[in-house]
Design an enzyme around this catalytic site. Sequence first.
Site, PDB file in Angstrom:
ATOM      1  N   ARG A  54       0.175  80.113  29.297  1.00 48.25           N
ATOM      2  CA  ARG A  54       1.522  80.631  29.029  1.00 48.25           C
ATOM      3  C   ARG A  54       2.180  81.293  30.236  1.00 48.25           C
ATOM      4  O   ARG A  54       3.337  81.013  30.550  1.00 48.25           O
ATOM      5  CB  ARG A  54       1.488  81.686  27.904  1.00 48.25           C
ATOM      6  CG  ARG A  54       1.571  81.129  26.529  1.00 48.25           C
ATOM      7  CD  ARG A  54       0.760  81.975  25.605  1.00 48.25           C
ATOM      8  NE  ARG A  54      -0.632  81.872  26.000  1.00 48.25           N
ATOM      9  CZ  ARG A  54      -1.437  80.900  25.586  1.00 48.25           C
ATOM     10  NH1 ARG A  54      -1.008  80.017  24.739  1.00 48.25           N
ATOM     11  NH2 ARG A  54      -2.677  80.810  26.013  1.00 48.25           N
ATOM     12  N   THR A  55       1.475  82.183  30.884  1.00 47.97           N
ATOM     13  CA  THR A  55       2.141  82.990  31.907  1.00 47.97           C
ATOM     14  C   THR A  55       2.590  82.107  33.064  1.00 47.97           C
ATOM     15  O   THR A  55       3.746  82.155  33.498  1.00 47.97           O
ATOM     16  CB  THR A  55       1.204  84.110  32.388  1.00 47.97           C
ATOM     17  OG1 THR A  55       0.682  84.769  31.245  1.00 47.97           O
ATOM     18  CG2 THR A  55       1.939  85.107  33.253  1.00 47.97           C
ATOM     19  N   LYS A  83     -12.463  79.636  51.323  1.00 45.40           N
ATOM     20  CA  LYS A  83     -13.021  79.627  52.692  1.00 45.40           C
ATOM     21  C   LYS A  83     -13.176  81.045  53.218  1.00 45.40           C
ATOM     22  O   LYS A  83     -13.494  81.247  54.385  1.00 45.40           O
ATOM     23  CB  LYS A  83     -12.082  78.855  53.626  1.00 45.40           C
ATOM     24  CG  LYS A  83     -11.834  77.421  53.232  1.00 45.40           C
ATOM     25  CD  LYS A  83     -10.804  76.823  54.198  1.00 45.40           C
ATOM     26  CE  LYS A  83     -10.114  75.625  53.594  1.00 45.40           C
ATOM     27  NZ  LYS A  83      -8.877  75.292  54.317  1.00 45.40           N
ATOM     28  N   ARG A 104      -1.642  86.162  39.458  1.00 44.58           N
ATOM     29  CA  ARG A 104      -2.682  86.673  38.555  1.00 44.58           C
ATOM     30  C   ARG A 104      -3.986  86.693  39.324  1.00 44.58           C
ATOM     31  O   ARG A 104      -4.313  85.738  40.033  1.00 44.58           O
ATOM     32  CB  ARG A 104      -2.810  85.779  37.324  1.00 44.58           C
ATOM     33  CG  ARG A 104      -3.985  86.176  36.454  1.00 44.58           C
ATOM     34  CD  ARG A 104      -4.020  85.423  35.150  1.00 44.58           C
ATOM     35  NE  ARG A 104      -2.982  85.878  34.245  1.00 44.58           N
ATOM     36  CZ  ARG A 104      -2.861  85.457  32.990  1.00 44.58           C
ATOM     37  NH1 ARG A 104      -3.722  84.582  32.507  1.00 44.58           N
ATOM     38  NH2 ARG A 104      -1.893  85.915  32.220  1.00 44.58           N
ATOM     39  N   HIS A 132      -0.647  93.788  32.358  1.00 48.44           N
ATOM     40  CA  HIS A 132       0.007  92.478  32.269  1.00 48.44           C
ATOM     41  C   HIS A 132       1.470  92.753  31.898  1.00 48.44           C
ATOM     42  O   HIS A 132       1.905  92.502  30.775  1.00 48.44           O
ATOM     43  CB  HIS A 132      -0.707  91.647  31.191  1.00 48.44           C
ATOM     44  CG  HIS A 132      -0.339  90.199  31.150  1.00 48.44           C
ATOM     45  ND1 HIS A 132       0.694  89.653  31.882  1.00 48.44           N
ATOM     46  CD2 HIS A 132      -0.880  89.168  30.429  1.00 48.44           C
ATOM     47  CE1 HIS A 132       0.764  88.356  31.620  1.00 48.44           C
ATOM     48  NE2 HIS A 132      -0.167  88.042  30.744  1.00 48.44           N
TER      49      HIS A 132
END
Length: 309
Positions: A54-55, A83, A104, A132
């Site tokens: 969703r986000t 890396k 995120r 959030h």
Amino acid sequence: MLKIKNLLSADDLKKEDLLEIINLAEDIIKSPDNFSNLCNGKILGTLFFEPSTRTRLSFEAAMNRLGGKVIGFSDANVSSSQKGESLKDTINTVSQYADIIAMRHPHEGAAILASESADCPIINAGDGGHQHPTQTLTDILTIHLYKKRFTNMTIGICGDLKYGRTVHSLLKVMSLFDGNNYVLISPDELRLPDYVKKQVLDTHNMKYVEVQNLDEQIQNLDILYMTRIQKERFFSMSKYTRLKDSYILDNEKLSNAKEDLAILHPLPRVNEISVEVDNDPRALYFKQVKCGMYVRMALILKLLEANND
Ligand code: CP
């Protein structure tokens, strides 16, 4: 114009800024065509070091619906962090390409760190078990659209209150509004952390009770905010297995609830809301998903405006 330049935490959202974003989102819902090219020539970077449906997709849909473009990654394994590149360098790099970044990350505070080295606004799309804030904007818009108020409600929050970052952000933002009662429903092991109780509930004199039984409380609620038990935050899988089905909302439980109850869930769900509930008009969680796109459109516009100042 917003006073903030980034959205890193629900703590950043003062009432005036919050209402400005919500009002714009409601204008967009009424007349989306009026906003369809306001981000022409702008680029959103979506940097997702943790899984999301969703986000990430609502941010991408939001930017596309504003006429802008999107770059980014949805899996840290395909980025140069594999890396050994530091988050600081990744952000410094992507902010040379993008006008605004939504990120995120599994580490709490990662978005704050990113904002210190970015040349563009940063939006926290979830940092570990911490916060959030754009989910909270989504929740707040849904509450305003369907309950028409932010006050004088009994709000049940049920499930994983310990690791559920959406809960921590929601309570913080709801602390801006007086006159609500909160019913915190969780197993003992997943109670709201003491620091949230102290810094948010107690500081703002929010009325709350902590209980373990949903059935005994459901008839009192105006809003029921269900949450998933956050499997990915558990160190012990046996503990997760024991707790994962602590609450399952079904039609039988809802038979005692108010007719105008609003059932919210940030999603994804696992078992905590039975699919039979989806047909109940009180189930708003898929409408909430759509609100998430509109409120992110509003947030992108507002942050770009604030940084253009
Ligand atoms: N609500 C939410 O954050 O969903 P995703 O994890 O799918 O983005």
